[in-house]
Design an enzyme around this catalytic site. Sequence first.
Site, short mmCIF file in Angstrom:
data_model
loop_
_atom_site.label_atom_id
_atom_site.label_comp_id
_atom_site.label_asym_id
_atom_site.label_seq_id
_atom_site.Cartn_x
_atom_site.Cartn_y
_atom_site.Cartn_z
N ASN A 62 1.08 -0.97 0.46
CA ASN A 62 -0.34 -0.08 0.13
C ASN A 62 0.97 1.40 -0.07
O ASN A 62 2.13 1.50 0.20
CB ASN A 62 -0.86 0.54 0.96
N GLU A 75 -3.15 -4.45 -2.95
CA GLU A 75 -4.09 -5.40 -3.92
C GLU A 75 -3.86 -5.41 -5.78
O GLU A 75 -3.54 -6.08 -6.01
CB GLU A 75 -5.03 -5.67 -3.49
N CYS A 112 -10.07 -4.76 1.22
CA CYS A 112 -11.01 -3.70 1.07
C CYS A 112 -11.82 -3.68 -0.08
O CYS A 112 -11.62 -4.96 -1.03
CB CYS A 112 -10.86 -2.44 0.94
#
Length: 160
Positions: A62, A75, A112
């Site tokens: 991230n 991701e 998420c």
Amino acid sequence: MKNFTISADLTIYEELKELPKGVQDLMQESIAARDKSYSPYSKFSVGAAILLDNGEVISGSNQENASYPAGLCAERTAIFYAGAKYPDAKVLKMALSAKSANHVVETPTPPCGSCRQAIAEYEMKQKAPIEIFFMGEKGKVVKANSISDLLPLIFDSSFL
């Protein structure tokens, strides 16, 4: 009126060493990627590692920004790079790990909503499921056989 039930079939491993060797290695790649996270605001680091059908492993972490929406999750960093570098390769497996500077993360941390949608797009594109393994900093690892186990009512191009 009619009711219906949605269920997911998930596999839970008690610890990292229970995973098949190749998946253990992929998870270690996600942990290494997590350590490269730029997360000065949330103090929550996430790493992702993706195994492609050509044998390549792509990782991402991230990357935050003071303007929060401008950052990107691990991701999506990894899957978008895989799609850009190897557009014809299929994503076979994805390993995710999360860690906080504020406390020990022992709960397996799934993608998420935005990342689930991005993964769904790649599953639809390749017409094949992506196995997703996710964990916190330590402890249990959860395996989903497809993003549809985590996002059962997928919005895809069939609606457009």
